[in-house]
Motif scaffolding. Structure first.
Motif, PDB file in Angstrom:
ATOM      1  N   PRO A  37      46.249  32.980  33.442  1.00 25.28           N
ATOM      2  CA  PRO A  37      45.746  34.132  34.202  1.00 25.28           C
ATOM      3  C   PRO A  37      44.434  34.584  33.586  1.00 25.28           C
ATOM      4  O   PRO A  37      44.393  34.932  32.405  1.00 25.28           O
ATOM      5  CB  PRO A  37      46.836  35.196  34.025  1.00 25.28           C
ATOM      6  N   VAL A  38      43.373  34.517  34.367  1.00 24.51           N
ATOM      7  CA  VAL A  38      42.054  34.891  33.859  1.00 24.51           C
ATOM      8  C   VAL A  38      41.593  36.128  34.616  1.00 24.51           C
ATOM      9  O   VAL A  38      41.586  36.127  35.849  1.00 24.51           O
ATOM     10  CB  VAL A  38      41.045  33.741  34.081  1.00 24.51           C
ATOM     11  N   VAL A  39      41.249  37.168  33.873  1.00 25.27           N
ATOM     12  CA  VAL A  39      40.869  38.423  34.536  1.00 25.27           C
ATOM     13  C   VAL A  39      39.564  38.958  33.934  1.00 25.27           C
ATOM     14  O   VAL A  39      39.214  38.628  32.798  1.00 25.27           O
ATOM     15  CB  VAL A  39      41.980  39.494  34.405  1.00 25.27           C
ATOM     16  N   ALA A  40      38.890  39.784  34.708  1.00 28.28           N
ATOM     17  CA  ALA A  40      37.658  40.415  34.220  1.00 28.28           C
ATOM     18  C   ALA A  40      38.017  41.379  33.094  1.00 28.28           C
ATOM     19  O   ALA A  40      39.140  41.885  33.029  1.00 28.28           O
ATOM     20  CB  ALA A  40      36.971  41.152  35.358  1.00 28.28           C
ATOM     21  N   ASN A  41      37.054  41.651  32.228  1.00 28.87           N
ATOM     22  CA  ASN A  41      37.335  42.454  31.030  1.00 28.87           C
ATOM     23  C   ASN A  41      37.777  43.876  31.340  1.00 28.87           C
ATOM     24  O   ASN A  41      38.366  44.532  30.491  1.00 28.87           O
ATOM     25  CB  ASN A  41      36.092  42.481  30.127  1.00 28.87           C
ATOM     26  N   GLU A  42      37.492  44.358  32.565  1.00 28.95           N
ATOM     27  CA  GLU A  42      37.920  45.720  32.886  1.00 28.95           C
ATOM     28  C   GLU A  42      39.441  45.831  32.932  1.00 28.95           C
ATOM     29  O   GLU A  42      39.992  46.920  32.840  1.00 28.95           O
ATOM     30  CB  GLU A  42      37.296  46.161  34.215  1.00 28.95           C
ATOM     31  N   TYR A  43      40.147  44.701  33.081  1.00 32.31           N
ATOM     32  CA  TYR A  43      41.609  44.724  33.010  1.00 32.31           C
ATOM     33  C   TYR A  43      42.015  44.236  31.624  1.00 32.31           C
ATOM     34  O   TYR A  43      41.872  43.051  31.320  1.00 32.31           O
ATOM     35  CB  TYR A  43      42.233  43.813  34.067  1.00 32.31           C
ATOM     36  N   GLN A  44      42.517  45.121  30.797  1.00 33.18           N
ATOM     37  CA  GLN A  44      42.851  44.730  29.423  1.00 33.18           C
ATOM     38  C   GLN A  44      44.268  44.160  29.299  1.00 33.18           C
ATOM     39  O   GLN A  44      44.535  43.336  28.443  1.00 33.18           O
ATOM     40  CB  GLN A  44      42.672  45.922  28.466  1.00 33.18           C
ATOM     41  N   SER A  45      45.180  44.638  30.151  1.00 31.67           N
ATOM     42  CA  SER A  45      46.555  44.151  30.072  1.00 31.67           C
ATOM     43  C   SER A  45      47.089  43.964  31.482  1.00 31.67           C
ATOM     44  O   SER A  45      46.426  44.303  32.464  1.00 31.67           O
ATOM     45  CB  SER A  45      47.424  45.160  29.325  1.00 31.67           C
ATOM     46  N   TRP A  46      48.330  43.430  31.584  1.00 32.36           N
ATOM     47  CA  TRP A  46      48.953  43.263  32.898  1.00 32.36           C
ATOM     48  C   TRP A  46      49.128  44.610  33.571  1.00 32.36           C
ATOM     49  O   TRP A  46      49.034  44.709  34.806  1.00 32.36           O
ATOM     50  CB  TRP A  46      50.303  42.560  32.763  1.00 32.36           C
ATOM     51  N   GLN A  47      49.377  45.661  32.768  1.00 31.92           N
ATOM     52  CA  GLN A  47      49.605  46.987  33.355  1.00 31.92           C
ATOM     53  C   GLN A  47      48.370  47.458  34.146  1.00 31.92           C
ATOM     54  O   GLN A  47      48.490  48.127  35.159  1.00 31.92           O
ATOM     55  CB  GLN A  47      49.937  48.013  32.263  1.00 31.92           C
ATOM     56  N   ASP A  48      47.183  47.086  33.659  1.00 33.85           N
ATOM     57  CA  ASP A  48      45.948  47.494  34.348  1.00 33.85           C
ATOM     58  C   ASP A  48      45.826  46.851  35.735  1.00 33.85           C
ATOM     59  O   ASP A  48      45.048  47.294  36.570  1.00 33.85           O
ATOM     60  CB  ASP A  48      44.712  47.098  33.528  1.00 33.85           C
ATOM     61  N   LEU A  49      46.599  45.770  35.950  1.00 31.80           N
ATOM     62  CA  LEU A  49      46.480  45.055  37.227  1.00 31.80           C
ATOM     63  C   LEU A  49      47.424  45.594  38.286  1.00 31.80           C
ATOM     64  O   LEU A  49      47.474  45.084  39.403  1.00 31.80           O
ATOM     65  CB  LEU A  49      46.752  43.558  37.011  1.00 31.80           C
ATOM     66  N   ASN A  50      48.200  46.642  37.939  1.00 24.97           N
ATOM     67  CA  ASN A  50      49.104  47.227  38.913  1.00 24.97           C
ATOM     68  C   ASN A  50      48.318  47.738  40.114  1.00 24.97           C
ATOM     69  O   ASN A  50      47.408  48.556  39.958  1.00 24.97           O
ATOM     70  CB  ASN A  50      49.882  48.367  38.249  1.00 24.97           C
ATOM     71  N   GLY A  51      48.631  47.239  41.309  1.00 23.66           N
ATOM     72  CA  GLY A  51      47.952  47.680  42.519  1.00 23.66           C
ATOM     73  C   GLY A  51      46.571  47.069  42.720  1.00 23.66           C
ATOM     74  O   GLY A  51      45.885  47.390  43.686  1.00 23.66           O
ATOM     75  N   GLN A  52      46.151  46.179  41.814  1.00 22.39           N
ATOM     76  CA  GLN A  52      44.820  45.574  41.934  1.00 22.39           C
ATOM     77  C   GLN A  52      44.881  44.241  42.708  1.00 22.39           C
ATOM     78  O   GLN A  52      45.902  43.564  42.687  1.00 22.39           O
ATOM     79  CB  GLN A  52      44.251  45.311  40.543  1.00 22.39           C
ATOM     80  N   PRO A  53      43.785  43.882  43.386  1.00 24.60           N
ATOM     81  CA  PRO A  53      43.771  42.608  44.117  1.00 24.60           C
ATOM     82  C   PRO A  53      43.881  41.410  43.174  1.00 24.60           C
ATOM     83  O   PRO A  53      43.347  41.455  42.057  1.00 24.60           O
ATOM     84  CB  PRO A  53      42.433  42.617  44.848  1.00 24.60           C
ATOM     85  N   PHE A  54      44.567  40.355  43.616  1.00 24.53           N
ATOM     86  CA  PHE A  54      44.765  39.169  42.783  1.00 24.53           C
ATOM     87  C   PHE A  54      44.629  37.940  43.680  1.00 24.53           C
ATOM     88  O   PHE A  54      45.059  37.946  44.828  1.00 24.53           O
ATOM     89  CB  PHE A  54      46.155  39.214  42.135  1.00 24.53           C
ATOM     90  N   THR A  55      44.007  36.890  43.157  1.00 29.87           N
ATOM     91  CA  THR A  55      43.773  35.684  43.962  1.00 29.87           C
ATOM     92  C   THR A  55      44.620  34.533  43.448  1.00 29.87           C
ATOM     93  O   THR A  55      44.690  34.301  42.237  1.00 29.87           O
ATOM     94  CB  THR A  55      42.285  35.300  43.913  1.00 29.87           C
ATOM     95  N   PHE A  56      45.259  33.816  44.396  1.00 32.37           N
ATOM     96  CA  PHE A  56      46.090  32.672  44.032  1.00 32.37           C
ATOM     97  C   PHE A  56      45.564  31.418  44.720  1.00 32.37           C
ATOM     98  O   PHE A  56      44.683  31.482  45.583  1.00 32.37           O
ATOM     99  CB  PHE A  56      47.544  32.909  44.462  1.00 32.37           C
ATOM    100  N   HIS A  57      46.178  30.289  44.360  1.00 30.06           N
ATOM    101  CA  HIS A  57      45.802  29.004  44.964  1.00 30.06           C
ATOM    102  C   HIS A  57      46.197  28.956  46.434  1.00 30.06           C
ATOM    103  O   HIS A  57      45.425  28.541  47.288  1.00 30.06           O
ATOM    104  CB  HIS A  57      46.484  27.892  44.181  1.00 30.06           C
ATOM    105  N   GLY A  58      47.419  29.373  46.727  1.00 31.26           N
ATOM    106  CA  GLY A  58      47.869  29.369  48.119  1.00 31.26           C
ATOM    107  C   GLY A  58      49.174  30.116  48.227  1.00 31.26           C
ATOM    108  O   GLY A  58      49.845  30.357  47.221  1.00 31.26           O
ATOM    109  N   ARG A  59      49.519  30.504  49.458  1.00 35.80           N
ATOM    110  CA  ARG A  59      50.768  31.234  49.659  1.00 35.80           C
ATOM    111  C   ARG A  59      51.929  30.306  49.314  1.00 35.80           C
ATOM    112  O   ARG A  59      51.974  29.166  49.756  1.00 35.80           O
ATOM    113  CB  ARG A  59      50.853  31.685  51.112  1.00 35.80           C
TER     114      ARG A  59
END
Lengths: 329, 294
Positions: free
Chosen positions: A113-135
């Protein structure tokens, strides 16, 4: 001789010729193992190719076809145009009732899981958009499992197939959080490790690519199957001891000769990091891997039943057992 | 609205009228030539609607048979596909998917129609416009689009713009080249007649060339729309899976083949119905002489 008789004889001769040709094709197909690969041959599939070459030295003739997509490779086994396939056939086995059986785990799902530095932990990603390979893909399943463990829920989900495409999207700033494979995680980190970082993932890993065949082929070609799995297991064990063996074998056999030097220079690095990350199981999967996969792919929504599924409905452990006996351990 | 040439309003008598009054209208002109009443049963079996339903039935039966054989374990029967279709209609996933797929499609088709017809007509009327534009569209029509999609993604990203562009690239060349050919093939005698009646250039274009060209322009629009549908689905399969393309790839990846084929069937049916609507609009709004003959 009437025109009808002539026509009839001509037709009969034609049919006979066609029958002979067809018979010859079938006969040829039985001593040549037809391998269907869901991708072009690259660094990732190089080890599989080497195992095939080693098996060839011991008398296993093979011909390989690369398909544009993994699903097409699976369909070619389902339709009987190929014997050995590489991919993830769990959902096909369950839903089409085609007797396909897995014989070896080629790689595990090692994703980052690679995220921008503004998200420091998984908790910061709550409610944030996330991109996957496919449904319904492996990357989304990893995301779902992590989200459940961390007690968070992702915001809007978008899908961009191909880790390489997601790297471009990350670099362009179109997306801020996704999951990448090992090779592309390295590419991204080389270019922008000041902007992105990797978040922790669960330890246990489900199968990514497995080697499989139809039950009918396995029953009729036990020796070839045993030989192939033995070579795979042998190389997988050697690789975990010494990852450089892949590059040595590649150079000795002049494989991937059409690839540029920059790509070939990364082979040892890829296999070193891959074996450290647990990408290649030195036990070749087996029962434990199957149970993990049942749980994982049920959570991914690809199959139903979880750990209540029977291993023998999905795996043929025979070749792997035989290989372990032959190699010891 | 374009004034139609007066010679078209004069209809031959006899058979045409018969076809209009019989309960199952036959193929107008043939009946006119034979000029004898058709048996109602024969008329029923010769009726276009009967034939269409019959050909669809034959197709569905062949599908059911192929699924039961089965030609591949991954190929569902027609019945299974209908069950899959119904479940996707019932949980609204199909309607949501159409909502997403129709965005690039609608934008792309509107752009292609307006700009395409304009460019095509301009090319037909003006040699310089033809020299300037025709190579672009001939190349665009011949180019293998699937191979160009990575290029489009590099330039325009993975969003709505890229998908709309794919629809345009598929639809526009057909529309442009048909409009161009339509204008170019206006009967010279009609144009000369107009000139001899001292019609201005504008009058010749509006009252002679465009009405004469409209059948082929509309044929181009129908072909262009069909190509646009292909482009929209291609974009969704090759760029990012959204809408109907998402339903196809997702259900394929989890081996739900009935739903996958249902998604494919739904877009085909939608495309056919859409093209049928264009034909109806063409007949009722733009070409009264064709309507009279039906």
């Amino acid at each position: 001789m009437s025109i009808h008789m002539r026509l009839g004889r001509g037709l009969a001769a034609g049919l006979m010729a066609a029958g002979l040709t067809l018979g010859a094709t079938i006969a040829k197909a039985q001593d040549t193992v037809r391998v269907a690969l869901g991708d072009v041959v690259s660094t990732e599939t190089l080890a599989f190719l080497i195992a095939l070459e080693r098996a060839k030295d011991r008398g296993l003739n093979y011909e390989m076809t690369s398909f544009a997509e993994e699903e097409l490779a699976i369909q070619s086994i389902v339709g009987g145009q190929a014997d050995i396939g590489v991919g993830t056939p769990y959902s096909v086995i369950q839903k089409t009732k085609v007797p396909l059986r897995i014989i070896f785990q080629m790689s595990t799902l090692v994703f980052y899981p690679v995220v921008a530095n503004e998200y420091q932990s998984w908790q910061d990603l709550n409610g944030q958009p996330f991109t996957f390979h496919g449904r319904g893909s492996g990357t989304e399943a990893i995301g779902n499992i992590i989200a459940a463990r961390e007690g968070i829920e992702f915001g809007e989900r978008s899908y961009v197939p191909g880790s390489d495409n997601r790297v471009i999207a990350l670099l362009n700033g179109t997306i801020k959080a996704t999951i990448l494979d090992l090779a592309n995680k390295n590419i991204l980190m080389e270019q922008a490790d000041d902007r992105f970082h990797v978040l922790p993932t669960p330890e246990e890993k489900a199968s990514d690519e497995v080697v499989f065949a139809s039950q009918a082929w396995l029953d009729n070609n036990r020796e070839q199957a045993n030989l192939l799995v033995e070579e795979l297991l042998k190389l997988w064990r050697e690789m975990n001891e010494n990852p450089a063996i892949v590059e040595e074998e590649r150079a000795a056999r002049n494989l991937l000769a059409d690839q540029p030097q920059e790509i070939l220079a990364e082979v040892t690095g890829f296999y070193t990091e891959g074996t450290e990350a647990g990408l290649f199981d030195p036990n070749g999967g087996g029962e434990a891997a199957a149970m993990l996969d049942f749980d994982f792919y049920t959570q991914a929504g690809q199959i139903e039943g979880g750990t209540s599924l029977m291993v023998e409905d999905y795996w043929d452990l025979g070749p792997l057992e035989a290989a372990k006996q032959a190699l010891g351990g | 609205m374009v004034e139609r040439p007066s010679h078209l309003s004069a209809e031959p008598a006899g058979g045409l009228r018969l076809s209009r009054f019989s309960s199952f209208g036959t193929f107008g002109t043939r009946a006119a030539l034979i000029d004898r009443p058709t048996h109602p049963v024969a008329a029923f079996f010769n009726h276009p609607l009967t034939l269409r339903i019959l050909s669809a039935l034959v197709l569905f039966l062949a599908w059911e048979w192929a699924g039961r054989l089965p030609i591949s374990p991954a190929f569902p029967t027609f019945g299974e596909t209908m069950v899959g279709l119904w479940s996707m209609i019932a949980d609204f996933s199909l309607i949501r998917a159409f909502g997403i797929t129709l965005q690039p499609l609608a934008i792309g088709l509107v752009i292609s129609t307006l700009i395409g017809v304009a460019i095509g007509v301009a090319m037909g009327l003006n040699d310089k416009a033809e020299w300037l534009a025709s190579p672009i569209f001939i190349i665009a029509q011949a180019a293998p689009l699937a191979a160009l999609i990575p290029l489009i993604v590099f330039a325009y990203g993975i969003g709505l713009t890229a998908k709309t562009l794919v629809v345009c690239i598929m639809a526009m060349p057909v529309i442009v080249l048909n409009s161009f050919a339509a204008v170019r093939h206006t009967p010279l005698s009609l144009v000369e007649m107009g000139r001899s009646f001292l019609a201005s250039r504008r009058q010749v274009i509006l009252r002679i060339i465009l009405p004469a060209a409209s059948p082929v322009i509309f044929a181009g629009l129908r072909l262009g729309c069909a190509a646009g549908f292909i482009g929209a689905i291609l974009a969704e399969l090759l760029i990012t899976p959204t809408g109907i393309g998402d339903l196809i790839t997702y259900h394929r990846s989890i081996a739900e083949y009935p739903k996958m084929y249902a998604a494919i069937l739904s877009i085909i049916v939608f495309s056919v119905l859409f093209i049928e609507v264009i034909e109806r609009v063409e007949v009722t709004v733009f070409r009264p002489e064709k309507r009279a003959r039906r």
